[in-house]
Design a protein around this motif. Sequence first.
Motif, PDB file in Angstrom:
ATOM      1  N   LEU A   1       0.817  -1.220   0.000  1.00 15.79           N
ATOM      2  CA  LEU A   1       0.000   0.000   0.000  1.00 15.79           C
ATOM      3  C   LEU A   1       0.845   1.261   0.000  1.00 15.79           C
ATOM      4  O   LEU A   1       0.506   2.248  -0.657  1.00 15.79           O
ATOM      5  N   ALA A   2       1.954   1.239   0.762  1.00 19.88           N
ATOM      6  CA  ALA A   2       2.794   2.437   0.851  1.00 19.88           C
ATOM      7  C   ALA A   2       3.316   2.811  -0.533  1.00 19.88           C
ATOM      8  O   ALA A   2       3.288   3.981  -0.921  1.00 19.88           O
ATOM      9  N   ASN A   3       3.768   1.803  -1.307  1.00 24.29           N
ATOM     10  CA  ASN A   3       4.320   2.094  -2.629  1.00 24.29           C
ATOM     11  C   ASN A   3       3.238   2.434  -3.649  1.00 24.29           C
ATOM     12  O   ASN A   3       3.479   3.173  -4.597  1.00 24.29           O
ATOM     13  N   ARG A   4       2.055   1.872  -3.454  1.00 26.48           N
ATOM     14  CA  ARG A   4       1.003   2.093  -4.443  1.00 26.48           C
ATOM     15  C   ARG A   4       0.186   3.354  -4.182  1.00 26.48           C
ATOM     16  O   ARG A   4      -0.394   3.927  -5.095  1.00 26.48           O
ATOM     17  N   THR A   5       0.084   3.736  -2.902  1.00 28.45           N
ATOM     18  CA  THR A   5      -0.822   4.846  -2.576  1.00 28.45           C
ATOM     19  C   THR A   5      -0.144   5.949  -1.756  1.00 28.45           C
ATOM     20  O   THR A   5      -0.704   7.038  -1.616  1.00 28.45           O
ATOM     21  N   GLY A   6       1.034   5.657  -1.158  1.00 32.29           N
ATOM     22  CA  GLY A   6       1.655   6.616  -0.252  1.00 32.29           C
ATOM     23  C   GLY A   6       1.078   6.566   1.152  1.00 32.29           C
ATOM     24  O   GLY A   6       1.373   7.434   1.963  1.00 32.29           O
ATOM     25  N   MET A   7       0.259   5.546   1.457  1.00 30.56           N
ATOM     26  CA  MET A   7      -0.330   5.429   2.793  1.00 30.56           C
ATOM     27  C   MET A   7       0.376   4.352   3.619  1.00 30.56           C
ATOM     28  O   MET A   7       0.570   3.234   3.155  1.00 30.56           O
ATOM     29  N   PHE A   8       0.746   4.714   4.847  1.00 34.54           N
ATOM     30  CA  PHE A   8       1.415   3.786   5.761  1.00 34.54           C
ATOM     31  C   PHE A   8       0.423   3.383   6.860  1.00 34.54           C
ATOM     32  O   PHE A   8      -0.109   4.253   7.554  1.00 34.54           O
ATOM     33  N   VAL A   9       0.195   2.076   6.996  1.00 36.04           N
ATOM     34  CA  VAL A   9      -0.729   1.609   8.036  1.00 36.04           C
ATOM     35  C   VAL A   9       0.007   1.605   9.381  1.00 36.04           C
ATOM     36  O   VAL A   9       1.039   0.949   9.534  1.00 36.04           O
ATOM     37  N   ILE A  10      -0.524   2.380  10.332  1.00 34.91           N
ATOM     38  CA  ILE A  10       0.089   2.535  11.654  1.00 34.91           C
ATOM     39  C   ILE A  10      -0.452   1.490  12.624  1.00 34.91           C
ATOM     40  O   ILE A  10       0.272   0.968  13.466  1.00 34.91           O
ATOM     41  N   ALA A  11      -1.736   1.230  12.515  1.00 39.54           N
ATOM     42  CA  ALA A  11      -2.396   0.320  13.460  1.00 39.54           C
ATOM     43  C   ALA A  11      -3.650  -0.239  12.808  1.00 39.54           C
ATOM     44  O   ALA A  11      -4.179   0.326  11.849  1.00 39.54           O
ATOM     45  N   ILE A  12      -4.083  -1.378  13.314  1.00 38.87           N
ATOM     46  CA  ILE A  12      -5.312  -2.007  12.824  1.00 38.87           C
ATOM     47  C   ILE A  12      -6.190  -2.323  14.024  1.00 38.87           C
ATOM     48  O   ILE A  12      -5.717  -2.904  15.004  1.00 38.87           O
ATOM     49  N   ARG A  13      -7.451  -1.903  13.962  1.00 38.97           N
ATOM     50  CA  ARG A  13      -8.387  -2.287  15.010  1.00 38.97           C
ATOM     51  C   ARG A  13      -9.241  -3.427  14.475  1.00 38.97           C
ATOM     52  O   ARG A  13      -9.897  -3.293  13.437  1.00 38.97           O
ATOM     53  N   ARG A  14      -9.179  -4.554  15.158  1.00 41.55           N
ATOM     54  CA  ARG A  14      -9.946  -5.742  14.734  1.00 41.55           C
ATOM     55  C   ARG A  14     -10.837  -6.155  15.892  1.00 41.55           C
ATOM     56  O   ARG A  14     -10.346  -6.611  16.912  1.00 41.55           O
ATOM     57  N   ASN A  15     -12.151  -5.976  15.724  1.00 45.29           N
ATOM     58  CA  ASN A  15     -13.103  -6.179  16.827  1.00 45.29           C
ATOM     59  C   ASN A  15     -12.620  -5.381  18.034  1.00 45.29           C
ATOM     60  O   ASN A  15     -12.447  -4.172  17.918  1.00 45.29           O
TER      61      ASN A  15
ATOM     62  N   ALA B   1      -4.183   4.852   9.176  1.00 48.06           N
ATOM     63  CA  ALA B   1      -3.068   5.019   8.236  1.00 48.06           C
ATOM     64  C   ALA B   1      -2.719   6.484   8.066  1.00 48.06           C
ATOM     65  O   ALA B   1      -3.564   7.361   8.243  1.00 48.06           O
ATOM     66  N   LYS B   2      -1.451   6.741   7.744  1.00 44.27           N
ATOM     67  CA  LYS B   2      -1.056   8.138   7.494  1.00 44.27           C
ATOM     68  C   LYS B   2      -0.488   8.289   6.091  1.00 44.27           C
ATOM     69  O   LYS B   2       0.065   7.329   5.530  1.00 44.27           O
ATOM     70  N   GLY B   3      -0.645   9.478   5.550  1.00 45.52           N
ATOM     71  CA  GLY B   3      -0.134   9.726   4.207  1.00 45.52           C
ATOM     72  C   GLY B   3      -0.739  10.987   3.624  1.00 45.52           C
ATOM     73  O   GLY B   3      -1.125  11.889   4.371  1.00 45.52           O
ATOM     74  N   THR B   4      -0.846  11.035   2.314  1.00 44.96           N
ATOM     75  CA  THR B   4      -1.351  12.243   1.648  1.00 44.96           C
ATOM     76  C   THR B   4      -2.877  12.220   1.527  1.00 44.96           C
ATOM     77  O   THR B   4      -3.518  11.194   1.755  1.00 44.96           O
ATOM     78  N   GLU B   5      -3.431  13.357   1.117  1.00 45.24           N
ATOM     79  CA  GLU B   5      -4.879  13.461   0.929  1.00 45.24           C
ATOM     80  C   GLU B   5      -5.328  12.505  -0.183  1.00 45.24           C
ATOM     81  O   GLU B   5      -6.293  11.762  -0.035  1.00 45.24           O
ATOM     82  N   MET B   6      -4.594  12.538  -1.292  1.00 44.57           N
ATOM     83  CA  MET B   6      -4.909  11.658  -2.427  1.00 44.57           C
ATOM     84  C   MET B   6      -4.804  10.192  -1.998  1.00 44.57           C
ATOM     85  O   MET B   6      -5.646   9.367  -2.355  1.00 44.57           O
ATOM     86  N   GLY B   7      -3.766   9.880  -1.239  1.00 44.96           N
ATOM     87  CA  GLY B   7      -3.581   8.507  -0.740  1.00 44.96           C
ATOM     88  C   GLY B   7      -4.744   8.074   0.135  1.00 44.96           C
ATOM     89  O   GLY B   7      -5.201   6.928   0.051  1.00 44.96           O
ATOM     90  N   SER B   8      -5.237   9.001   0.964  1.00 45.19           N
ATOM     91  CA  SER B   8      -6.371   8.687   1.843  1.00 45.19           C
ATOM     92  C   SER B   8      -7.607   8.348   1.017  1.00 45.19           C
ATOM     93  O   SER B   8      -8.337   7.406   1.330  1.00 45.19           O
ATOM     94  N   GLU B   9      -7.818   9.120  -0.056  1.00 44.96           N
ATOM     95  CA  GLU B   9      -8.962   8.851  -0.934  1.00 44.96           C
ATOM     96  C   GLU B   9      -8.847   7.471  -1.566  1.00 44.96           C
ATOM     97  O   GLU B   9      -9.810   6.710  -1.630  1.00 44.96           O
TER      98      GLU B   9
END
Lengths: 206, 206
Positions: free
Chosen positions: B134-148, B169-177
Amino acid sequence: MASIKDILIEMKNLSELMVDLAYSAVLFNSKDAANEVLKLENKVNGLNYEIKKQSLVAARSVEDAEKLTALLEIAEAAESIANAAKDLADIVIKGIEPHPVFKMVMEEAEELIVSVSVQSGSELCNKSLGELMLANRTGMFVIAIRRNEDWIYGPDKFTMIREGDALIAKGTEMGSELLKKLANSEIEVDEIADIVDEESQSQFDD
Amino acid sequence: MASIKDILIEMKNLSELMVDLAYSAVLFNSKDAANEVLKLENKVNGLNYEIKKQSLVAARSVEDAEKLTALLEIAEAAESIANAAKDLADIVIKGIEPHPVFKMVMEEAEELIVSVSVQSGSELCNKSLGELMLANRTGMFVIAIRRNEDWIYGPDKFTMIREGDALIAKGTEMGSELLKKLANSEIEVDEIADIVDEESQSQFDD
């Protein structure tokens, strides 16, 4: 409140840029980058003073004051991060050569910082960062650009890339590879997606 | 020196994760994330103690000592950053509701933090972060995952994404979209490059 918001946005942006710049300064032993961190630290100090002043004016009730206190604590945290960046930059200013281990740390950390030189014929030449959308295409964020003897710190989407620029960027290992190849004109922007697909496929096969 | 290197890598990684987690904790008013930051701060303190001890053992000469001092200052800076993250997390622990301005700050800052919910049918389901890149494809880095009711902090490339996960996740506005659309199964991974191309083209036209 508009002013408090804008100050806090700037403090957050600057403190994060400063950490990246400070690590880069140590990594590439750059006094220019270290001096920029010191300059920005003064700016963040000034903004922290300003936000405190504005908050005192804005508080109208005890409830207001409590919520504003949380904003001020966020501003304090940004200033603490800026201070830590300054301490890193001071290592360079003092002229202490970084231990060879530090280079290995930066190469193996989750977020890498690299310097890539833009060669003639690279698709990056004479394009703006906004057009290139490097962060979205590769996961690499350009922190600073060295152009001849000058530096551009915290470039924005309007910043143009020129032949001969050294781009200081942070991101993933794969992103660093992609950026290097783009800068060397070994690959074009429209080949990135296929390269990432292949790499993703190979993760599958492992 | 291997041990000093590994400790410093961990300190750098953890301190950066902590800042992201702490901002997320304030943004989403999450005591779980805030408590994780407190836990990690203890860990970073322990690592800082350990690196000091190891450095004393490793120093063989005055020159050695000087270079090691720079490494220790880098470790100190990482600990200061971790402390700043703890101060942010403390706001949440104290139960202070973040001022509405803070949400606006986080939406307008250069690095956004978003929470996206992975819907059934999303291409993200049952893939590892390594595969998805995801980081390379969108610029978004997943910081944490909430599962249940559980959290996965600082997921790695082997972490699988499941239906119903909330990805922080953190990253750019476009990446968030892009990430939101992937999670909603509005788009597929292999459509990303074209969407970014279009967006890039529109920057050109402006």
